[in-house]
Design a protein around this motif. Structure first.
Motif, short mmCIF file in Angstrom:
data_model
loop_
_atom_site.label_atom_id
_atom_site.label_comp_id
_atom_site.label_asym_id
_atom_site.label_seq_id
_atom_site.Cartn_x
_atom_site.Cartn_y
_atom_site.Cartn_z
N TRP A 37 -40.00 28.42 -13.27
CA TRP A 37 -39.39 28.23 -11.95
C TRP A 37 -38.63 26.90 -11.90
O TRP A 37 -37.64 26.76 -11.17
CB TRP A 37 -40.45 28.23 -10.85
N GLU A 38 -39.11 25.91 -12.66
CA GLU A 38 -38.53 24.57 -12.59
C GLU A 38 -37.05 24.55 -13.00
O GLU A 38 -36.31 23.67 -12.57
CB GLU A 38 -39.33 23.61 -13.47
N ARG A 39 -36.64 25.49 -13.84
CA ARG A 39 -35.25 25.50 -14.30
C ARG A 39 -34.27 25.59 -13.14
O ARG A 39 -33.15 25.08 -13.21
CB ARG A 39 -35.00 26.64 -15.29
N PHE A 40 -34.68 26.23 -12.04
CA PHE A 40 -33.77 26.39 -10.91
C PHE A 40 -33.67 25.13 -10.05
O PHE A 40 -32.75 25.02 -9.24
CB PHE A 40 -34.21 27.57 -10.05
N GLY A 41 -34.62 24.22 -10.21
CA GLY A 41 -34.59 23.00 -9.42
C GLY A 41 -33.91 21.83 -10.10
O GLY A 41 -33.88 20.72 -9.55
N ARG A 42 -33.36 22.05 -11.28
CA ARG A 42 -32.78 20.94 -12.04
C ARG A 42 -31.34 20.63 -11.65
O ARG A 42 -30.77 19.63 -12.09
CB ARG A 42 -32.85 21.26 -13.54
N SER A 43 -30.74 21.47 -10.84
CA SER A 43 -29.37 21.22 -10.40
C SER A 43 -29.13 21.94 -9.08
O SER A 43 -29.86 22.88 -8.71
CB SER A 43 -28.36 21.72 -11.43
N ASP A 44 -28.10 21.50 -8.36
CA ASP A 44 -27.74 22.17 -7.11
C ASP A 44 -27.33 23.61 -7.37
O ASP A 44 -27.63 24.51 -6.58
CB ASP A 44 -26.58 21.43 -6.44
N VAL A 45 -26.64 23.84 -8.49
CA VAL A 45 -26.21 25.20 -8.82
C VAL A 45 -27.41 26.10 -9.02
O VAL A 45 -27.48 27.23 -8.50
CB VAL A 45 -25.33 25.20 -10.09
N GLY A 46 -28.41 25.62 -9.78
CA GLY A 46 -29.61 26.43 -10.02
C GLY A 46 -30.36 26.74 -8.74
O GLY A 46 -30.80 27.88 -8.53
N ARG A 47 -30.52 25.73 -7.88
CA ARG A 47 -31.22 25.95 -6.62
C ARG A 47 -30.49 26.99 -5.77
O ARG A 47 -31.11 27.88 -5.19
CB ARG A 47 -31.36 24.64 -5.85
N ASP A 48 -29.16 26.85 -5.68
CA ASP A 48 -28.40 27.77 -4.85
C ASP A 48 -28.43 29.19 -5.40
O ASP A 48 -28.50 30.16 -4.64
CB ASP A 48 -26.95 27.29 -4.71
N LEU A 49 -28.38 29.34 -6.72
CA LEU A 49 -28.45 30.67 -7.31
C LEU A 49 -29.76 31.36 -6.94
O LEU A 49 -29.77 32.56 -6.62
CB LEU A 49 -28.33 30.58 -8.84
N LEU A 50 -30.86 30.62 -6.96
CA LEU A 50 -32.14 31.21 -6.60
C LEU A 50 -32.19 31.53 -5.11
O LEU A 50 -32.65 32.60 -4.72
CB LEU A 50 -33.29 30.28 -6.98
N TYR A 51 -31.73 30.60 -4.27
CA TYR A 51 -31.69 30.86 -2.83
C TYR A 51 -30.90 32.13 -2.54
O TYR A 51 -31.33 33.00 -1.76
CB TYR A 51 -31.03 29.69 -2.09
N ILE A 52 -29.72 32.23 -3.14
CA ILE A 52 -28.84 33.37 -2.86
C ILE A 52 -29.47 34.68 -3.32
O ILE A 52 -29.51 35.66 -2.57
CB ILE A 52 -27.47 33.15 -3.54
N ALA A 53 -29.97 34.70 -4.56
CA ALA A 53 -30.58 35.93 -5.08
C ALA A 53 -31.78 36.34 -4.25
O ALA A 53 -31.97 37.53 -3.96
CB ALA A 53 -30.99 35.72 -6.54
N ARG A 54 -32.57 35.37 -3.85
CA ARG A 54 -33.76 35.65 -3.06
C ARG A 54 -33.39 36.12 -1.66
O ARG A 54 -33.92 37.11 -1.15
CB ARG A 54 -34.61 34.38 -2.98
N ASP A 55 -32.44 35.41 -1.01
CA ASP A 55 -32.08 35.76 0.36
C ASP A 55 -31.39 37.11 0.45
O ASP A 55 -31.56 37.86 1.43
CB ASP A 55 -31.17 34.68 0.96
N LEU A 56 -30.60 37.45 -0.59
CA LEU A 56 -29.95 38.76 -0.58
C LEU A 56 -30.96 39.89 -0.54
O LEU A 56 -30.83 40.83 0.25
CB LEU A 56 -29.05 38.90 -1.82
N ILE A 57 -31.98 39.80 -1.38
CA ILE A 57 -32.95 40.89 -1.44
C ILE A 57 -33.88 40.86 -0.21
O ILE A 57 -34.24 41.91 0.33
CB ILE A 57 -33.76 40.83 -2.76
N VAL A 58 -34.22 39.66 0.28
CA VAL A 58 -35.08 39.56 1.46
C VAL A 58 -34.36 40.08 2.70
O VAL A 58 -34.95 40.81 3.52
CB VAL A 58 -35.55 38.11 1.67
N ASN A 59 -33.09 39.76 2.86
CA ASN A 59 -32.35 40.28 4.01
C ASN A 59 -32.25 41.80 3.95
O ASN A 59 -32.28 42.48 4.99
CB ASN A 59 -30.94 39.68 4.05
N GLY A 60 -32.14 42.34 2.74
CA GLY A 60 -32.14 43.79 2.61
C GLY A 60 -33.45 44.41 3.08
O GLY A 60 -33.45 45.48 3.71
N LEU A 61 -34.56 43.74 2.79
CA LEU A 61 -35.86 44.22 3.26
C LEU A 61 -36.01 44.05 4.77
O LEU A 61 -36.68 44.84 5.43
CB LEU A 61 -36.98 43.46 2.54
N ALA A 62 -35.39 43.01 5.31
CA ALA A 62 -35.56 42.68 6.73
C ALA A 62 -34.69 43.51 7.66
O ALA A 62 -35.05 43.74 8.83
CB ALA A 62 -35.27 41.20 6.95
#
Length: 325
Positions: free
Chosen positions: A169-194
């Motif tokens: 999981w730490e790989r996504f927190g090493r840069s702004d790009v990594g954090r945003d990629l995880l946020y986006i991928a997660r939010d896309l699927i969560v919004n689909g569920l919601a």
């Protein structure tokens, strides 16, 4: 004598953020060394959250209730969060469950599938797909008032470990790009569920706008392929042969393949140590890639298949302009 803050409102936003980070970082690290022992059920999830945030009430966070699920939101109200991204301008939104009875039932159901025995032995692609679904479902329920991300990362990392996989999981927190990629991928699927449960038109417009703007980004299962590896593949890469075989006897074929390759290149390239080393490295890269994919045997056949695929690709015509439209 300076008085210690006794309520969350006595803390500035900056001080609150710093105190929370200082206290929780240490607890997350402790859980890396000594994970919560449990059955990967709701009680287990609550205990992970309690341990991570146990210091906050005493540090002036009077509104934090470690280890307790959040209260349901009132009827007609959607529970949403505005998301700010470092690499993309504008505001984005993600909706979560209302945390009523339906949500707690859903949580229990997804946790029934979150058992190490049910995930052990899967190929890496299969595991990653199942793992992403479990993570997304847990994030949609969003059972805690705060700290869901840290809790779920710790909980799912332990789940993966006990199933025979490492999740970085730490790989996504090493840069702004990594954090945003995880946020986006997660939010896309969560919004689909919601979406089926969003109650207000204004909330739905925000969700649809967010989904439309983020469309085309990497999906969560695809993104997690960069962060998930079988534990035995990591052992093959990082441990000595003796240590790795002691912990993962199923690596026997991998090491036999390497010994055979070493003997082959030594006989075919006598007096050429650099060429021998290059040949052995190519075999090692192949074995490592197969181990990363979840394979444990028949590495020679896989290498022949790779050669055939490479030869076929070389015979294909180069794409012309019509292929680039």
């Amino acid at each position: 004598m300076q008085n210690k803050p006794t309520a969350a409102k006595a803390l500035t936003a900056e001080l609150r953020q710093q105190l929370e980070a200082d206290n929780t970082f240490r607890r997350v690290f402790q859980l890396e060394l000594e994970p919560v022992r449990g059955n990967f059920d709701a009680a287990h999830l609550k205990e992970v959250n309690r341990r991570i945030f146990q210091d906050l009430p005493g540090a002036g966070f009077g509104d934090v209730t470690p280890g307790e699920f959040r209260k349901p939101v009132p009827d007609g109200v959607d529970w949403m969060k505005q998301r700010g991204l470092s690499t993309v301008g504008g505001s984005f939104y993600v909706a979560y469950s209302r945390m009523g009875d339906a949500a707690t039932d859903r949580l229990d159901k997804v946790l029934e599938s979150a058992k190490p025995d049910a995930l052990r032995g899967l190929k890496t692609s299969e595991f990653t797909a199942r793992f992403a679904k479990i993570y997304a479902e847990l994030d949609y329920v969003h059972p805690f008032s705060d700290g869901n991300s840290r809790t779920l990362r710790t909980f799912t990392k332990q789940l993966a470990k006990e199933a025979g996989y490492e999740v970085d999981w730490e790989r996504f927190g090493r840069s702004d790009v990594g954090r945003d990629l995880l946020y986006i991928a997660r939010d896309l699927i969560v919004n689909g569920l919601a979406k089926p449960y969003v109650q207000n038109e204004s909330a739905m417009r925000k969700i649809l706008s967010t989904q439309d703007r983020l469309e085309g980004n990497r999906a969560l299962p695809d993104l997690l392929r960069d962060a998930v590896r079988p534990s035995r593949a990591v052992a093959f890469e990082q441990m000595t042969e003796r240590e790795a075989l002691k912990e993962y006897p199923e690596l026997k074929d991998a090491y036999e393949t390497m010994h055979t390759a070493a003997a082959y290149f030594e006989s075919k390239m006598p007096g050429k140590p650099e060429a021998q080393e290059a040949g052995i490295q190519s075999v090692m890269d192949h074995v490592q890639s197969r181990l990363n994919a979840g394979e444990t045997a028949d590495f020679s056949r896989g290498r022949e298949q790779e050669k055939q695929e490479l030869q076929t690709s070389r015979q294909r015509p180069e794409p012309g302009p019509e292929h680039d439209r």
